[in-house]
Scaffold this active site. Structure first.
Site, PDB file in Angstrom:
ATOM      1  N   LYS A 188       6.951  10.281   2.722  1.00 38.11           N
ATOM      2  CA  LYS A 188       5.634  10.769   2.309  1.00 38.11           C
ATOM      3  C   LYS A 188       4.646  10.576   3.451  1.00 38.11           C
ATOM      4  CE  LYS A 188       1.937   9.337   0.449  1.00 38.11           C
ATOM      5  NZ  LYS A 188       0.951  10.293   1.050  1.00 38.11           N
ATOM      6  N   GLY A 190      -0.015   0.782   6.500  1.00 39.86           N
ATOM      7  CA  GLY A 190      -1.339   1.129   5.995  1.00 39.86           C
ATOM      8  C   GLY A 190      -2.165  -0.125   5.785  1.00 39.86           C
ATOM      9  N   GLU A 221       3.821  -2.973   7.201  1.00 36.90           N
ATOM     10  CA  GLU A 221       3.089  -3.118   8.463  1.00 36.90           C
ATOM     11  C   GLU A 221       1.645  -2.806   8.133  1.00 36.90           C
ATOM     12  OE1 GLU A 221       0.993  -2.771  11.308  1.00 36.90           O
ATOM     13  OE2 GLU A 221       1.959  -0.876  11.825  1.00 36.90           O
ATOM     14  N   CYS A 278      -3.824  -0.320  14.111  1.00 33.43           N
ATOM     15  CA  CYS A 278      -3.720  -1.581  13.375  1.00 33.43           C
ATOM     16  C   CYS A 278      -3.748  -2.785  14.314  1.00 33.43           C
ATOM     17  CB  CYS A 278      -2.460  -1.592  12.523  1.00 33.43           C
ATOM     18  SG  CYS A 278      -0.951  -1.241  13.453  1.00 33.43           S
ATOM     19  N   GLU A 333     -11.123  -5.788   8.808  1.00 33.43           N
ATOM     20  CA  GLU A 333     -10.642  -4.705   9.662  1.00 33.43           C
ATOM     21  C   GLU A 333     -11.556  -3.498   9.521  1.00 33.43           C
ATOM     22  OE1 GLU A 333      -6.375  -2.757  10.802  1.00 33.43           O
ATOM     23  OE2 GLU A 333      -6.904  -2.748   8.668  1.00 33.43           O
TER      24      GLU A 333
END
Length: 501
Positions: free
Chosen positions: A193, A246, A268, A302, A399
């Site tokens: 996906k 994500g 992750e 990230c 973040e």
């Protein structure tokens, strides 16, 4: 951070954009059962194409196709060498289509075309070539046991089964390759996906996979909303493993969903990575590296080095140097040959980043450079540096996922342990960097930092053979290297009593 030469005219328009995009299920391109999703160019706001969106029934059919392909299709009957050759051919097909894939990635994400071509597309091809070698090297081993009698004991390393790969929008093809290539090398079948905002290169990859001869059901691609298609994959009882990249918040939610049949899970997730600069470092290189680490890909990484800790003796020089580099960066559309960084992915993401910058101002940080949206079409924002930040500020703790650097200083009296304690004072532990010529200091930092990835006198530089993954709330498990392939396998123990045989 010099611009790379563009290799395609900006007027080129890949055939894929004639649309609409379809789902790949059991070797066939089919319509989706949910409302189609618009695909937009973040550099201009232009509508590119509509994409099919998978309903729960579509996901069910994709999972069932993957299950058949794993249990009884031609895929498990292939030798490891045959699978290896197919995976290698897919890497070569990516290289052959690299110009088209780079343009698709640029149009869909806004990242500069030269950077997409030179790093992301070539990196994706290399992921398939690297992992093709692992298909013939996933072995068990014999074991010496201390049971009474005489035994022949060994282990088998087997493919885990059907895996769901859920991929983000910041580096779509590169991250897809980092998950798909090892899954295929291990012998798994896949339901992929892509992010709803960035499906273009995933669909083209599906076409290439069919072209090189992957059997039906081995790779299924279901575009759709995360809350619908992604959730159904995570909930599905016939899926054996989920690999997700994500946000930490979504990762936690998926983890709970996977509890239903105790799926294996690789995550992750987010990061708030520290960059530490000592006075003895090569400061020009350190400033280049710090700027690249936070402003590359418009900070939508990230592992971005979003927290800077610089010795007070060189703080003014370093922060001014990074600021000069930020100001000099050419921000523009990905198809602009001179662009060095592009837009953020959406208007919503831009507003989120601006909200963090405003929060920093209100909490006492100084805006050294940037701090605002860039007027005009597209979703552009100025590279931003905030100085005099403290741990209590949101811009230091959370973040941001944008081109925003939070800078702070340290003193001679601060030991390596003191600096590492500040760097470790976060929920995250994905990446870290130290700039110093003192090798003892570098080793102390590397041993004490709670992060899955450490760079010394370097920025970025991921390699397919080096495991990548985080500590703490930055994730579970590793991608790349042997560890990345073995994450898609199970180990089985076999013990045969041969006493008296």
């Amino acid at each position: 951070m010099t611009p790379l030469t563009q290799t395609l005219p900006t007027t080129a328009r890949p055939d894929l954009l004639a649309g609409p995009l379809r789902l790949l299920i059991d070797g066939a391109w089919v319509e989706g059962g949910a409302e189609p999703l618009p695909v937009t160019n973040p550099s201009t706001g232009e509508h590119l194409v509509d994409s099919a969106s998978a309903s729960a029934d579509d996901v069910d059919r994709a999972v069932e196709a993957a299950r058949r392909a794993f249990d009884s299709g031609p895929w498990p009957a292939m030798s490891p060498a045959q699978r290896s050759r197919l995976i290698w051919k897919l890497g070569e097909a990516i290289d052959a289509a690299a110009d088209e894939l780079a343009l698709l990635e640029t149009l869909n994400t806004g990242k500069p075309l030269g950077i997409a071509r030179a790093f992301e597309i070539s990196g994706a091809a290399e992921s398939f070539r690297y992992n093709a070698g692992w298909a013939t090297k996933l072995n068990g081993e014999t074991r010496n046991v201390s049971l009474p009698g005489e035994w022949h004991a060994y282990t088998l390393r087997e493919a885990i089964g059907v895996v769901g790969l859920i991929v983000p929008w910041n580096s779509p093809l590169a991250i897809t390759a980092a998950k798909l290539a090892p899954a295929l090398a291990a012998g798994c079948t896949v339901v992929l996906k892509p992010a709803e905002l960035t499906p273009l290169t995933a669909v083209r990859l599906g076409e290439l996979a069919l072209d090189v001869g992957f059997p039906p059901g081995v790779l299924n691609i279901v575009q759709g909303l995360g809350a619908a298609a992604g959730q159904r994959i995570a909930d599905h009882p016939l899926v054996d493993k989920i690999s997700f990249t994500g946000s930490t918040a979504v990762g936690k939610h998926l983890l709970a969903s996977c509890a239903g049949n105790l799926k294996r899970v690789s995550l992750e997730l987010g990061g708030k990575s520290p960059v530490v600069i000592y006075p003895d470092a090569d400061l020009e290189r350190a400033m280049d590296g710090a700027a690249m680490s936070i402003f590359g890909n418009t900070g939508q990484v990230c592992a971005a080095g979003s927290r800077l800790y610089v010795h007070e003796a060189v703080a003014d020089e370093v922060i001014a140097g990074i600021s000069q580099r930020a100001t000099a960066l050419r921000v523009g559309a990905g198809t602009d040959p001179q662009a060095q960084i592009g837009p953020v992915i959406s208007a919503q993401q831009r507003e989120r980043i601006l909200g963090y910058i405003q929060s920093g101002r209100e909490e006492g940080a100084e805006v050294v450079t940037g701090g605002a949206a860039i007027p005009g079409e597209g979703f552009f924002i100025q590279p931003t540096i905030l100085r005099n930040t403290t741990h209590e500020m949101k811009v230091v703790r959370e973040e941001i996922f944008g081109p925003v650097l939070a800078a702070a200083t340290f003193r001679d009296s601060d030991s390596v342990a003191d600096i590492v304690a500040r760097a470790n004072d976060t929920d995250y532990g994905l990446s870290s960097t130290i700039w110093t010529k003192d090798i003892s200091r570098a080793h102390q930092f590397a041993r004490r930092i709670k992060a899955g990835n450490v760079r010394v006198n370097a920025a970025g530089g991921m390699d397919a053979n080096m495991p990548f993954g985080g500590f703490k709330q930055s994730g579970w498990g590793k991608e790349n290297g042997r560890e990345g392939v073995e994450a898609y396998t199970e180990v089985k123990s076999v013990a045969i009593n041969i006493s008296g045989v």
